[in-house]
Design an enzyme around this catalytic site. Structure first.
Site, PDB file in Angstrom:
ATOM      1  N   TYR A 239       0.880  -1.164   0.000  1.00 56.68           N
ATOM      2  CA  TYR A 239       0.000   0.000   0.000  1.00 56.68           C
ATOM      3  C   TYR A 239       0.914   1.209   0.000  1.00 56.68           C
ATOM      4  O   TYR A 239       1.808   1.296   0.853  1.00 56.68           O
ATOM      5  CB  TYR A 239      -0.886   0.023   1.246  1.00 56.68           C
ATOM      6  CG  TYR A 239      -2.139  -0.781   1.086  1.00 56.68           C
ATOM      7  CD1 TYR A 239      -3.041  -0.473   0.071  1.00 56.68           C
ATOM      8  CD2 TYR A 239      -2.426  -1.851   1.919  1.00 56.68           C
ATOM      9  CE1 TYR A 239      -4.196  -1.210  -0.095  1.00 56.68           C
ATOM     10  CE2 TYR A 239      -3.581  -2.591   1.760  1.00 56.68           C
ATOM     11  CZ  TYR A 239      -4.455  -2.260   0.740  1.00 56.68           C
ATOM     12  OH  TYR A 239      -5.600  -2.993   0.571  1.00 56.68           O
ATOM     13  N   ASP A 267      -5.912  -0.789  -6.681  1.00 54.80           N
ATOM     14  CA  ASP A 267      -7.379  -0.703  -6.750  1.00 54.80           C
ATOM     15  C   ASP A 267      -7.993  -0.185  -5.454  1.00 54.80           C
ATOM     16  O   ASP A 267      -9.169  -0.392  -5.187  1.00 54.80           O
ATOM     17  CB  ASP A 267      -7.985  -2.082  -7.095  1.00 54.80           C
ATOM     18  CG  ASP A 267      -7.634  -3.150  -6.067  1.00 54.80           C
ATOM     19  OD1 ASP A 267      -6.988  -2.820  -5.048  1.00 54.80           O
ATOM     20  OD2 ASP A 267      -8.002  -4.318  -6.290  1.00 54.80           O
ATOM     21  N   HIS A 358      -9.812  -7.303  -5.646  1.00 48.93           N
ATOM     22  CA  HIS A 358      -9.535  -7.200  -4.218  1.00 48.93           C
ATOM     23  C   HIS A 358     -10.508  -8.080  -3.417  1.00 48.93           C
ATOM     24  O   HIS A 358     -11.040  -7.678  -2.390  1.00 48.93           O
ATOM     25  CB  HIS A 358      -9.665  -5.727  -3.803  1.00 48.93           C
ATOM     26  CG  HIS A 358      -8.827  -5.309  -2.644  1.00 48.93           C
ATOM     27  ND1 HIS A 358      -7.845  -4.357  -2.746  1.00 48.93           N
ATOM     28  CD2 HIS A 358      -8.823  -5.680  -1.334  1.00 48.93           C
ATOM     29  CE1 HIS A 358      -7.292  -4.168  -1.561  1.00 48.93           C
ATOM     30  NE2 HIS A 358      -7.868  -4.962  -0.690  1.00 48.93           N
TER      31      HIS A 358
END
Ligand code: PPY
Length: 498
Positions: A239, A267, A358
Site C-alpha cells: 500500500y 485498486d 480485491h
C-alpha cells in the site's frame, strides 16, 4: 541510560482525555497528544486509558506502529508487570459458545475441500474477525460473482495421453513454486489466530509455496522474514503511503531482505465500504463511554476503514518510474480490471499484473478477474505484447478449487492468487490447516490434470476450456451449494432492543 520502571497504579492515574497513558507489550506510552490523530479514532484508545492495551493493539497494528508514531519523549518506560491488575473479562455466552465450537471443530482429516475451512472459520472466529475477513463492498455482488464466474467456464478435456505422471509445479516471476498458486496478501492475521501470518510462512516453507506479505499484516515484515526457511520465496504487497519516504524505505528494506516481487495495490485509492465490518462498530459494549463523554464518535468505520488513512489516493501512472528507480525487484500492479489498464501497465514497463477486484472488497459489481483475463489477453496479443515471458498475468478472487486455477491458466494466467481460503485455514487450524489446504490443492491438481489430459502446466492450453459464456452474466448453471452455505447474507440495520 536506565529505563524508568512504572507501576500499574501509577499508569492507572492517567486514564482521561487530559492525560492518557497506555501499556503495550510491557511499555508505557503517553498517547494524550496522539488521541485525535489515531486513525482508528480516540475512543478505542480511551477505552484502555490507564490500562494494558496489548490485546486490543496487537492484531491490528504492526508491532512498531506505536514506536514509530510517538516521539521518544512519550515513551515513558517499562511497567512492573506484577503491579498491573489484569482485566479479566467474564466470557460472554457467545464467547463460551464460540470456544465450545472451537473444541468441537471437525478433525482435520475430515476437512476435504477449501469450503470446509471457511465453514469452520465462520463458526469459530470472533465475530469481529469474521466480519472483517468475510466482508466485501456494498451489496457484495462482486464477491459472489468471483465464485460464479468460474462456473461459466467449462472444460474441453483430452483423453488417452498417458497421464501416469502429472506435474503441476511452475515458476512465478522466475521463482520455483510447487503449485501454480501463491498465497495472496490478506491483512490483520492476528485477529483470527495468535500466530497470525506466521502460520502461512511456516506452511509455505514446508511445501514450496510463495507467500505474498501484506503491508497490513499483523506480524511485522521482519518477523515473517526471520521465520523463513533458507531460500524461501516471498513477494510483498504494497500500500503506497502518502509519505513516499516511508514507502521508499519499506520497499528497499524488503529488497535487501530478499523479497522477489513488489505487488503494488492499485485498486484501493479509498477503501470499499464493507458493511459487515462496518456494522460491527455499531455494537457498543459501553466500555470507555465515560471518558468519551461529549466526544464526537465516528462509528461508521469498521476495522479496515479505521486504519486505512495512510494510503495515498493520488497514486497515478506518473509514479511508476519512481518505483522503478527505487527498486530492482519486478513490479506487478495488483488490481487491474480492464484491458486498457493492462495495456498501459505493459507499456509502463512493469513485469506483471494481477487481474483482481480485491476479493470483492473494493468496487462492487467490478467484473471477476477470470472474465477480465479474456479481454486482457486479446488486447495484449493484438499489440504483440502477448505472449511475453517478461510480462506475467495473474488472477485472484473466488478460487476454491484446482479446477478454477487450471481454467485461469488455460486462459493465459501464469498463476493464481489465493487469499481467504489460506487465511481461513490458519484461523481454524493454524499452520496445519494451511498445510492441509496445500495438500487439498495437490490432490485436486493431480486428479484434474489427469482428467483434463495435461501432464504439465504447459499442456494446459486455451483449447481445453470453453469460456464462451463467461462474459454473459445471466447464464443458468448448477448452484455451488458449498459456497452458498458458507456465504453469509448481508443484513439490514437492527432495531434497538426495548
Ligand atoms: C483489505 O481489508 O481489503 C485490505 O486490503 C487490508 C486493509 C486493511 C486495513 C486498511 C486498509 C486495507
Amino acid at each position: 541510560m536506565s529505563i524508568r520502571i512504572l507501576t500499574g497504579p501509577e499508569v492507572a492515574e492517567h486514564a482521561s482525555r487530559d492525560s492518557c497513558w497506555i501499556i503495550v507489550h510491557g511499555k508505557v506510552y503517553d498517547v494524550t497528544d496522539f488521541l485525535d490523530e489515531h486513525p482508528g479514532g480516540s475512543k478505542i484508545i480511551l477505552k484502555y486509558a490507564g490500562k494494558d492495551a496489548t490485546e486490543a493493539y496487537e492484531p491490528i497494528h504492526p508491532p512498531d506502529a506505536i514506536t514509530t508514531n510517538l516521539p521518544p519523549s512519550k515513551h515513558l518506560g517499562a511497567v512492573d508487570s506484577s503491579t498491573v491488575v489484569k482485566v479479566v473479562k467474564e466470557a460472554t455466552a457467545e464467547e463460551k459458545h464460540r470456544l465450545a465450537l472451537m473444541e468441537a471443530r471437525p478433525p482435520l482429516d475430515n476437512v476435504i475441500n477449501l469450503h470446509d475451512f471457511e465453514n469452520v472459520a465462520k463458526l469459530v472466529l470472533p465475530e469481529k474477525a469474521w466480519a472483517y475477513y468475510s466482508s466485501a463492498s456494498d451489496d457484495e455482488i462482486t464477491i459472489r460473482e468471483n465464485r460464479m464466474a468460474y462456473q461459466r467456464v467449462w472444460f474441453r478435456p483430452r483423453i488417452l495421453r498417458d497421464v501416469s505422471t502429472v506435474d503441476w509445479s511452475t515458476t512465478i516471476l522466475g521463482q520455483k513454486s510447487s503449485l501454480p498458486v501463491y498465497i495472496s496478501a490478506t491483512a490483520l492475521g492476528k485477529l483470527g489466530h495468535p500466530d497470525g501470518e506466521l502460520c502461512l510462512t511456516r506452511a509455505a516453507a514446508k511445501h514450496g509455496v510463495i507467500q505474498m506479505i501484506a503491508t497490513l499484516a499483523s506480524c511485522s515484515f521482519d518477523d515473517i522474514i526471520n521465520a523463513a526457511a533458507p531460500g524461501q520465496t516471498f513477494f510483498l504487497q504494497l500500500y503506497v503511503n502518502r509519505d513516499r519516504e516511508i514507502t521508499r524505505k519499506y520497499v528497499q528494506h524488503a529488497e535487501k531482505r530478499g523479497v522477489k516481487g513488489l505487488f503494488i495495490t492499485v485498486d484501493a485509492p479509498q477503501l470499499g465500504r464493507r458493511e459487515k465490518d462496518m456494522r460491527m462498530k455499531f455494537v457498543d459494549d459501553g466500555a470507555g463511554a465515560e471518558v468519551q463523554k461529549g466526544q464526537e464518535v465516528k462509528k461508521d468505520q469498521g476495522v479496515a476503514r479505521a486504519i486505512s488513512s495512510f494510503i495515498d489516493p493520488s497514486l497515478s501512472w506518473k509514479d511508476i518510474p519512481w518505483f522503478q528507480s527505487i527498486t530492482k525487484m519486478p513490479i506487478i500492479l495488483k488490481g487491474i480490471g480492464c484491458a486498457e489498464d493492462a495495456v498501459l501497465a505493459y507499456e509502463a514497463g512493469v513485469q506483471g499484473i494481477v487481474l483482481s477486484n480485491h476479493g470483492g472488497r473494493q468496487l462492487d459489481t467490478a467484473r471477476s478477474g477470470i472474465e477480465v483475463l479474456i479481454e486482457v489477453v486479446k488486447a495484449l496479443r493484438l499489440r504483440g505484447y502477448y505472449p511475453d515471458p517478461k510480462f506475467e498475468i495473474y488472477v485472484d478472487g473466488g478460487v476454491r478449487r484446482a479446477s478454477d486455477v487450471l481454467k485461469a491458466i488455460a486462459l493465459g494466467a501464469t498463476a493464481v492468487g489465493v487469499g481467504r481460503p489460506f487465511l481461513y485455514a490458519f484461523c481454524a487450524y493454524g499452520q496445519e490447516g494451511v498445510e492441509k489446504a496445500i495438500q487439498i490443492f495437490r490432490d485436486e491438481f493431480e486428479m484434474n490434470m489427469r482428467l483434463l489430459g495435461a501432464r504439465t502446466i504447459k499442456d494446459v492450453v486455451p483449447e481445453m476450456v470453453d469460456a464462451s459464456s463467461l462474459s454473459s452474466h445471466f447464464v443458468m448453471t448448477p448452484e455451488d451449494n458449498l459456497f452458498h452455505s458458507t456465504y453469509q447474507p448481508l443484513q439490514l440495520a437492527k432495531f434497538r432492543e426495548s
